[in-house]
Design an enzyme around this catalytic site. Structure first.
Site, PDB file in Angstrom:
ATOM      1  N   GLU A 301      10.955 -65.451  18.260  1.00  0.00           N
ATOM      2  CA  GLU A 301      10.324 -65.522  19.605  1.00  0.00           C
ATOM      3  C   GLU A 301      11.248 -66.352  20.621  1.00  0.00           C
ATOM      4  O   GLU A 301      11.576 -65.726  21.898  1.00  0.00           O
ATOM      5  CB  GLU A 301       9.105 -66.338  19.901  1.00  0.00           C
ATOM      6  CG  GLU A 301       7.780 -65.608  19.158  1.00  0.00           C
ATOM      7  CD  GLU A 301       7.136 -64.415  19.688  1.00  0.00           C
ATOM      8  OE1 GLU A 301       7.781 -64.083  20.807  1.00  0.00           O
ATOM      9  OE2 GLU A 301       6.346 -63.872  18.916  1.00  0.00           O
ATOM     10  N   ARG A 305      12.952 -63.807  23.611  1.00  0.00           N
ATOM     11  CA  ARG A 305      12.692 -64.032  24.980  1.00  0.00           C
ATOM     12  C   ARG A 305      13.806 -65.128  25.657  1.00  0.00           C
ATOM     13  O   ARG A 305      14.289 -64.438  26.799  1.00  0.00           O
ATOM     14  CB  ARG A 305      11.161 -64.952  24.963  1.00  0.00           C
ATOM     15  CG  ARG A 305      10.359 -64.325  24.387  1.00  0.00           C
ATOM     16  CD  ARG A 305       8.829 -64.927  24.508  1.00  0.00           C
ATOM     17  NE  ARG A 305       7.795 -64.550  23.582  1.00  0.00           N
ATOM     18  CZ  ARG A 305       6.379 -64.674  23.936  1.00  0.00           C
ATOM     19  NH1 ARG A 305       6.079 -65.099  24.874  1.00  0.00           N
ATOM     20  NH2 ARG A 305       5.586 -64.200  23.007  1.00  0.00           N
TER      21      ARG A 305
END
Length: 670
Positions: A301, A305
């Protein structure tokens, strides 16, 4: 026209200049190495050794030749001038010819209505649409990479290259019937001339080319900008610098404590042309984004991101602040790869430099360890430090050779100690496996279509999908992707799987077999129906398809535990690819319906949008009080791009999107 013009320049003058150039100037220009500079000095010495008479004779000859050249130029120059002036005065005459179809930017035939019957699809050519002239047109008030100098026109050579490349691709498509031995030549037509500085920090693939009038924004794009500003208002007022907005309680939630929503939204603001909001967010990155924190982050993640968001923003803006921050987080994520198998742990403490698997297992998720490659490879290319790429390439090499696959389909878990797949026998294109398939294709594209193992694994996997996971629903005969568990087929499809039509279309656009495009068209129809058949017009997280006709039942069934909507982007993402490659306006219309339903059922009046718990209840969709960072990072970005008719707004022959919608440059040969 430009080529003709330069050819007409008198050669004698050039010779004169090169002879009289001083050695200092030659070296100072930076265009020569030492040996050439030495030869220049040597020529100068020989010149000085000539007698004055000899030098005078040579100079007289040069002068005579120059005069002859001038006379001949004036006599034949007018026709040349009229030709070149015509081209230079009206560059659009040449540039607009391929650009006439920008509103419908593809040579693929416009598909007929998407009937679920695969046999009804028109014959689709996977060749690339004709490339528009090399023009960078950013949003109306913001040129992409505006910091870079515009490059000279190269239309004449481009005009020749495009049809040649198109023919090449056509031949390739015929030869690539299956994954075996598929070798597809890297596309050279997007390669600008090398214009490198010190290290390849500013990749040539995203250099600003000719400045041209920006394509004006249309009403639907303006509606996306309004939606973004409304979401940003809530984030700014109630959650500034925090990970996620809770719009109903007017507060925030933290996951990593790294301003996730802000970083995810940086490149969206750049693409939408929101200068003020971008500058404000940049200041926060400069002054308040600190990675030296005793906090556990998820490797996958935070890579897609944070690292992805920083890298793409660096490429679009040219601002080295974002590259420095990307290097920092990249280095802090590296301890995850210190495992017995070199398959990374799922979690890293970015302050302490330690990593570990989840508390309950020593397994990592297959999608997570195979969907960080685009970002780490790009970080190596920008920094010149190979360690990032070596770490992620090692993972792909190992997964390539592992047993436990089913016709290219992979299980969901992999052990960090043994490096082997675990929980064998369960195959899905949804959660825990989805982006493995996406990144096989996208790494191959990113690297210039040279890494054939990646292509083979991708082609084999799509064949596996066709063989094991495709079924038709009743009553509309929608083709969908189910799941396989120990030989038993389940008619369950995650909304996450709706990334697949876009990925298939991207592959077909890059020269892969045309039936990938047919399948993409069938699946995007299915993904649209996952919205259209629901009371709010919004898709649930998971649907089950009816395999048998039942009176009063639609194709889509929704279980109570699955009826939430998290503002996910996958269907809009695929609609963007489908519109970009076919020019069929129905994809824009479907996206517009979805945006209107987000506004109707998820918009919070005081600012922000919220996930909802019940897509089946229009009267009370049961808001969950959370706006995921990907709503700004992905969903609204893909909406904006879907509604644009400018193929150069993130040109898909120059950029590849990571799985969080952050565009990274496709590498061009050095």
């Amino acid at each position: 026209g430009a080529a003709m013009y330069s050819a007409a320049a008198p050669p004698p003058r050039r010779d004169f200049i090169s002879v009289t150039l001083s050695p200092e100037e030659a070296v100072g220009a930076g265009g020569y190495n030492n040996s050439k500079a030495w030869r220049r000095r040597s020529c100068w010495r020989k010149w000085k050794q000539l007698s004055r008479l000899q030098r005078s004779v040579i100079l007289f000859l040069f002068a005579f030749l120059a005069v002859c050249a001038v006379i001949s130029y004036t006599s034949i120059g007018d026709p040349w001038k009229s030709l070149t002036n015509k081209a230079l005065d009206d560059p659009r005459a040449e540039a607009e010819a391929p650009g006439l179809k920008l509103a419908n930017p593809a040579v693929l035939p416009a598909p007929q209505k998407a009937d679920a019957n695969l046999g009804d699809y028109p014959k689709l050519s996977p060749q690339k649409p004709p490339k528009p002239p090399p023009v960078r047109r950013g949003p109306s008030n913001l040129q992409i990479r505006s910091l870079r100098r515009p490059k000279p026109r190269q239309n004449p050579s481009r005009a020749v290259e495009v049809p040649v490349q198109a023919n090449k691709e056509e031949k390739t498509e015929k030869s690539v019937i299956s994954w075996r031995g598929a070798v597809i030549e890297p596309d050279q037509s997007t390669e600008p001339p090398s214009n490198k500085v010190k290290e390849p920090e500013k990749p040539s693939s995203v250099e600003s080319e000719d400045q041209k009038e920006p394509v004006p924004l249309n009403d639907r794009q303006m509606a996306v900008i309004e939606a973004f500003r409304h979401a940003w208002k809530g984030y700014k007022e109630f959650a500034w610098g925090h990970d996620e907005l809770k719009p109903l309680s007017k507060s925030y939630s933290e996951w990593f404590g790294l301003g996730l929503t802000l970083i995810d939204a940086l490149d969206t603001m750049w693409i939408l042309g929101l200068k003020e909001e971008f500058e404000e967010a940049r200041k926060w990155v400069e002054n308040d984004l600190v990675f030296d924190k005793n906090v556990d982050v998820n490797l996958f993640e935070s890579t897609i991101r944070i690292l992805g968001g920083l890298l793409s923003t660096y490429h679009l803006s040219g601002d080295s602040l974002f590259l420095e921050k990307a290097k920092d987080i990249g280095n802090r994520l590296m301890p995850a790869f210190k495992t017995p198998s070199k398959i990374p742990y799922s979690d890293v403490n970015i302050g302490r430099g330690t990593a570990h698997p989840p508390r309950w297992t020593s397994d990592s998720t297959v999608a997570e360890v195979t969907s960080i490659q685009l970002e780490f490879r790009e970080l190596s290319r920008l920094t010149g430090d190979e360690k990032f790429q070596k770490a992620v390439d090692e993972v792909m090499k190992q997964v390539h050779t592992l047993s436990g696959k089913n016709d290219g389909l992979v299980p969901m878990f992999i052990n960090t100690n043994s490096g082997q797949f675990t929980h064998l026998g369960v195959y899905t294109l949804g959660a825990r496996a989805d982006s493995y398939y996406e990144y096989l294709l996208k790494q191959w594209i990113q690297g210039g279509k040279k890494e054939n193992e990646l292509l083979e694994d991708y082609m084999r996997a799509i064949e596996g999908v066709k063989k094991h996971l495709l079924q038709r629903s009743q009553p509309k005969q929608l083709i969908f992707v189910g799941e396989l568990a120990h030989g038993h087929f389940s008619a369950k499809m995650d909304h996450l799987v709706c990334f697949l039509p876009g990925t298939l279309a991207l592959g077909a656009h890059n020269g892969l077999t045309a039936d990938h495009m047919k399948l993409a068209e069938a699946l995007i129809e299915t993904c649209y129906q996952m919205y259209a058949q629901v009371e709010t017009g919004l898709s649930p997280e998971i649907v089950h398809f009816n395999l048998h006709t039942q009176k009063g039942h639609k194709d889509v069934e929704i279980k109570p535990a699955d009826r939430h909507n998290l503002l996910r982007p996958e269907t809009v993402e695929s609609l963007f690819y489908m519109y970009r490659f076919t020019g069929d306006k129905k994809y824009q219309d479907w996206g517009w319906e979805i945006l209107q339903n987000f506004n109707k059922y998820t918009r919070v009046p005081t600012g922000g949008y919220t996930s909802i718990n019940n897509v089946q209840n229009p009267r009370n969709p049961e808001p969950r009080d959370k706006m995921e960072s990907f709503f700004l990072g992905e969903t609204l970005k893909y909406m904006f791009l879907l509604f644009s008719d400018d193929v150069d707004l993130i040109n898909l022959d120059k950029y590849v999107f990571n799985t969080e919608a952050h565009p990274l440059p496709i590498w061009v040969p050095a």
